[in-house]
Design an enzyme around this catalytic site. Structure first.
Site, PDB file in Angstrom:
ATOM      1  N   ASP A  12     -24.230  -4.626  31.261  1.00 37.72           N
ATOM      2  CA  ASP A  12     -23.474  -4.888  32.492  1.00 37.72           C
ATOM      3  C   ASP A  12     -22.619  -6.132  32.272  1.00 37.72           C
ATOM      4  OD1 ASP A  12     -22.829  -4.382  35.323  1.00 37.72           O
ATOM      5  OD2 ASP A  12     -23.833  -6.280  35.694  1.00 37.72           O
ATOM      6  N   SER A  13     -21.604  -6.283  33.101  1.00 38.05           N
ATOM      7  CA  SER A  13     -20.784  -7.496  33.043  1.00 38.05           C
ATOM      8  C   SER A  13     -21.610  -8.734  33.393  1.00 38.05           C
ATOM      9  CB  SER A  13     -19.615  -7.368  34.015  1.00 38.05           C
ATOM     10  OG  SER A  13     -20.120  -7.166  35.324  1.00 38.05           O
ATOM     11  N   CYS A  75     -22.644  -0.444  34.364  1.00 39.46           N
ATOM     12  CA  CYS A  75     -21.613  -1.187  35.102  1.00 39.46           C
ATOM     13  C   CYS A  75     -20.540  -0.171  35.442  1.00 39.46           C
ATOM     14  CB  CYS A  75     -21.049  -2.293  34.201  1.00 39.46           C
ATOM     15  SG  CYS A  75     -19.624  -3.161  34.899  1.00 39.46           S
ATOM     16  N   GLU A 160     -23.336 -13.074  43.382  1.00 41.90           N
ATOM     17  CA  GLU A 160     -23.568 -13.961  42.236  1.00 41.90           C
ATOM     18  C   GLU A 160     -23.906 -15.384  42.693  1.00 41.90           C
ATOM     19  OE1 GLU A 160     -23.701 -13.549  38.902  1.00 41.90           O
ATOM     20  OE2 GLU A 160     -23.278 -11.401  38.824  1.00 41.90           O
ATOM     21  N   CYS A 194     -21.049   0.049  42.723  1.00 40.54           N
ATOM     22  CA  CYS A 194     -21.080  -1.166  41.903  1.00 40.54           C
ATOM     23  C   CYS A 194     -22.542  -1.570  41.818  1.00 40.54           C
ATOM     24  CB  CYS A 194     -20.260  -2.282  42.552  1.00 40.54           C
ATOM     25  SG  CYS A 194     -20.508  -3.900  41.785  1.00 40.54           S
ATOM     26  N   HIS A 196     -23.983  -4.261  41.597  1.00 39.76           N
ATOM     27  CA  HIS A 196     -24.392  -5.430  42.390  1.00 39.76           C
ATOM     28  C   HIS A 196     -24.723  -5.061  43.844  1.00 39.76           C
ATOM     29  CE1 HIS A 196     -22.741  -7.830  39.138  1.00 39.76           C
ATOM     30  NE2 HIS A 196     -23.068  -8.955  39.761  1.00 39.76           N
TER      31      HIS A 196
HETATM   32  N1  DGL Z   1     -21.570  -4.713  38.087  1.00 39.39           N
HETATM   33  C1  DGL Z   1     -20.193  -4.326  38.026  1.00 39.39           C
HETATM   34  C2  DGL Z   1     -19.983  -2.878  38.477  1.00 39.39           C
HETATM   35  O1  DGL Z   1     -20.905  -2.132  38.596  1.00 39.39           O
HETATM   36  C3  DGL Z   1     -19.290  -5.192  38.850  1.00 39.39           C
HETATM   37  C4  DGL Z   1     -19.312  -6.634  38.601  1.00 39.39           C
HETATM   38  C5  DGL Z   1     -18.048  -7.169  38.016  1.00 39.39           C
HETATM   39  O2  DGL Z   1     -16.978  -7.124  38.663  1.00 39.39           O
HETATM   40  O3  DGL Z   1     -18.132  -7.630  36.893  1.00 39.39           O
HETATM   41  O4  DGL Z   1     -18.881  -2.494  38.723  1.00 39.39           O
END
Ligand code: DGL
Length: 283
Positions: A12-13, A75, A160, A194, A196
């Site tokens: 993931d990012s 991600c 975050e 997403c 998150h």
């Molecule tokens: N976790 C990333 C996703 O599922 C989004 C977070 C980011 O923008 O890096 O899209």
């Protein structure tokens, strides 16, 4: 002799992919897992296609160098912008017997089963929305659905910074819900597209009309991975099964470890990794 180490790679990012890994551990605890969060270069959401492709490719190469045979891009933004190119252009060169899977396809496969009105909404990052990946995939699998997207660029920063349940976040929750429903009032099912966003599930529900259901993709992706492994014994048989978990971040391990419990049901002790282009400025 012990089996060679061949964990399932989870990328993931940042920390959002831990919400997906949590579901993997619930459904498939026997496997080894190797998690990488590219915190130094997160968020990916506002970045260009080329940048996200470069970063994701670097991560995928690292996973295969560590012994993975299966990597899950947990991600949405990286799945939307990099997965197909990596599968088609790079995977054969990196590891011809390896597999890289994303989170968009398994999620879209379920969406048509979940809606009654046939009108679905997608909350996602700006990058995922602009890629149109969910719209294209849903149109392919469920052409009768009406799909409406809404980018929620403030949600990842709120999460975050652990401000996602604060009173201040209500404004941005309501703002994006109103914007989505203003585009299509018949929506009865909204996907949190997403990794998150599940952290805001309860807060979003507080502001949603009660007839609208909210879909978190973690359980869907975990079930899909379980099915995939049943259908692909050639991959399943090479995965090591010692229930080991290892966590890497491209940023501060202390920050990652401290905040992990927001996303994950266990404490973690991560290790640091430098990737080549770390700290490349945002485009
Ligand atoms: N976790 C990333 C996703 O599922 C989004 C977070 C980011 O923008 O890096 O899209």
């Amino acid at each position: 002799m012990t089996d060679p180490y061949s964990p399932i790679g989870v990328f993931d990012s940042g920390s959002g992919g831990l919400t997906i890994l949590d579901e993997f551990l619930r459904v498939l605890p026997q496997y080894d897992y190797l998690y990488l969060g590219d915190h130094a270069r997160a968020p990916y959401g506002p970045r260009s296609f080329e940048t996200i492709y470069d970063y994701t490719l670097e991560a995928v190469e690292w996973f295969f160098a560590k012994g993975c045979q299966l990597v899950i891009i947990a991600c949405n933004t990286a799945s939307a912008k990099a997965l197909r190119s990596i599968q088609q252009l790079d995977l054969n060169r990196i590891n011809s017997s390896g597999r890289v899977l994303g989170v968009i396809r398994p999620t879209t496969e379920q969406m048509g089963h979940l809606t009654k009105s046939g009108h679905v909404g997608i909350f996602a990052t700006t990058g995922t929305v602009n890629s149109n990946s969910y719209v294209l995939e849903l149109d392919h699998l469920w052409p009768e659905l009406k799909v409406t997207q809404q980018a929620c660029p403030m949600w990842v920063p709120l999460i975050e910074n652990n401000e996602h349940l604060s009173e201040g976040s209500d404004y941005f929750v309501k703002k994006y819900i109103d914007a989505l429903l203003h585009q299509d009032a018949l929506i009865d099912t909204i996907l949190l597209g997403c990794t998150h966003y599940p952290l805001m599930e309860e807060k979003i529900k507080e502001h949603l009309p009660p007839h609208i259901q909210l879909v978190c993709q973690g359980p869907i992706v975990a079930k899909s991975l379980k099915n995939y492994l049943l259908r692909h014994p050639e991959i399943e048989s090479v995965l090591s099964k010692n229930a080991k978990r290892a966590f890497f971040t491209t940023e501060s391990t202390a920050n990652f470890d401290d905040k992990a419990l927001i996303f994950f049901s266990q404490n973690i002790q991560s290790m640091h990794l430098d990737l080549q282009h770390t700290n490349t400025p945002s485009t």
